[in-house]
Enzyme design. Sequence first.
Site, PDB file in Angstrom:
ATOM      1  CG  HIS A   1      42.307  43.893  42.218  1.00 39.08           C
ATOM      2  ND1 HIS A   1      42.507  43.947  41.114  1.00 39.08           N
ATOM      3  CD2 HIS A   1      41.299  43.244  42.667  1.00 39.08           C
ATOM      4  CE1 HIS A   1      41.518  43.485  40.454  1.00 39.08           C
ATOM      5  NE2 HIS A   1      40.954  43.013  41.401  1.00 39.08           N
TER       6      HIS A   1
ATOM      7  CB  CYS B   1      40.474  35.147  39.070  1.00 35.58           C
ATOM      8  SG  CYS B   1      41.121  36.094  40.474  1.00 35.58           S
TER       9      CYS B   1
ATOM     10  CB  CYS C   1      38.898  41.539  38.252  1.00 36.89           C
ATOM     11  SG  CYS C   1      37.830  42.002  39.772  1.00 36.89           S
TER      12      CYS C   1
END
Lengths: 427, 288
Positions: free
Chosen positions: A384, A414, A93
Amino acid sequence: MPAKAPRPVWVIGGNRIPFVRSNGPYSHASNQDMFTAAVDGLADRYGLAGEPVGDFAGGAVLKFARELNLSREVVLGSKLAPETPAFDVGQACGTGLEAAILIANKIALGQIDSGIAGGTDTTSDAPIELNEDLRQTLMDVNRIKDPKKQAFTLLKKFRPGMVKPEIPVNREARTGLSMGEHTAITAKEWNITREDQDQLTFESHQKLAAAWDSGWQDDLVSPYLGVEVDGNLRADTSMEKLAKLKPVFGGKDGTMTAANSTPLSDGASAVLLGTEEWAKERGLTPRARFVDAETAAIDYIVKQEGLLLAPVYAVPRMLERNGLKLQDFDFYEIHEAFAAQTLATLKAWEDPAFCKSRLGLAKPLGSIDRSKLNVKGGSLAAAHPFAATGGRIVANLAKLLEEKGSGRGLISICAAGGQGVVAILER
Amino acid sequence: MANVELKRPPGAGGLYLKAAIGMTPLAGNRKKELPDTVFSLAPKAVDVDKLSGFCRVTEHTLTGTLPPVYFNVLAFPLHMALLTSNGFPFPVIGLVHVQNKIEQSRPADVSEEIGLQVSATNLRPHAKGRQFDVITEARVGDELVSKATSTYLRIGGGGDKSLADDKSAGVDYSTLPQVSEWRLAGDLGRRYASVSGDRNPIHMHDLTAKAFGFPKAIAHGMWTKARALAAIDNKLPDAFTADAAFKRPILLPSKVTFGVAERADGLDFTVRNAKKGTPHLDGSIVNG
């Protein structure tokens, strides 16, 4: 040869397609389709059609083996000049933000004057692979030269269970736990309450809804396949509605729900970076400077650190290098993978014992002014699509700083594998 | 002038049944002139799932912009309704698609509702028979975004040998540099049929193609044009004219090469047989 001083790098702007939930309106769109659409929108907005840019970095977390040159293929299918070089980046990510760091560094060093960074992810058009046992058997059979022996070996080794395909799972390779399960442990450790998580979620939706209503998103997003607004946004949600949901991670008494965790989603984003001169030559107004960045990794296995808490380590190192305090920011863009991870990050910076024993700091970093956190909504509302989140956040923050006129913003993202990517933007 | 508005696209199966009947004496009286009927479909949203299927088979990126050939797919039921209408001068089966010119004034987005009108015009002699044009107009509101002219040839009577191609004029497509090689699978006709609705038996199976005089199933001409335009997608400006002449049919499966060269005001392209170099499609883009 004399050493050259690094040059200031500017975020000129960004573009993304609306993010939507998995298996929805982008079900038949590939990573390449979505990324190309986001880049074409960027090219339209900043007059880049037919123009080469210095470099292009992007990636996807879930990608097919055939997409090994995804970024370059996106360039070739986009409105950008085919003379634009491109490379793929992969850091879970953190991909989108790491791509921006790589482009910014090249610009700072004078290797290029402009570049595009971005990312894309689809959980709807995900790579389903051949069963691993079957794949290995086929590879072994392929190595046998005699065709008769080949057939015999295949028949001997083949088991009916081998037809079951490998479906990608959101699971840490070394712990076997999903990201949600890991975060449930963190939530418990840091006593992050259900109510606090729901409150952050509620505010995320409220703020993103307001950003859409006021037209704030209009120069950050271009419609795609008839979708004009983020599909995960629930403008009408309430604390009561959120409170009714059953926990999905952490067992019966868990605090994490489908609402205060980001859903699987599809989307793509891209940001344009360059020197001030490059922007001005094209009549473009740069929005904010890309000042510094830091990546940290933690041992979430033996040392049992919280899987998604690496940014807690990255931020103090970056602050120290820049002579800043955690409170010296006008905006905080902390990626909301889960409400619990966002709140645990803030709590860790406030905790004297943790800051001393783990971060080696005499004093805790302290708390932040929560009214400056994710002021236009975060990932809980926007969703996301893994590699696309970095581009969304960088473009958002650059616009916030341009509107404010001067100021400083912190980005914290993160990533799987116990990693954290953070950056500072200024104007 | 008469107008026929189709409420919804008819199933292609029924249309080909009608087309098959058209080959028999049941067809009724064929007129000498083209009908002046305009066939239309009211403005309608584009189905994203169908568009994505078309993009996969023709290798377009699904950016949300409609590929230039896609209007032809949307209008296909109107083409069939026109060509199988009572009294149409020629049976549809046996018509040869020889040329397709697309004039696009701007790209249309998948979110826009597209209205379509189809008519036939300009019946004229050809060296090998007679030819006419099918005009397809695509509009967003009142704005004409794309106009396509498809020329069909009916081989047989009424020809004028003096109209044979003037070989000396124009671009020599055989000299274009061949930049890519495409391997076309044996089921390409069926795959394009499923996303375009054009289930002409000559594209479906070797056996059905043989019934109409082809040794094997052949690729759709409009697939070939769409695939070629996908290959130069990033070179196309918002407004352009894309002309293509269909030469020899592509017998499936096949290996073909794609040739392209830029000009000051556009580019020329060609699709050729990889082994023999014989032309399947010669085309050009003129910007603006």
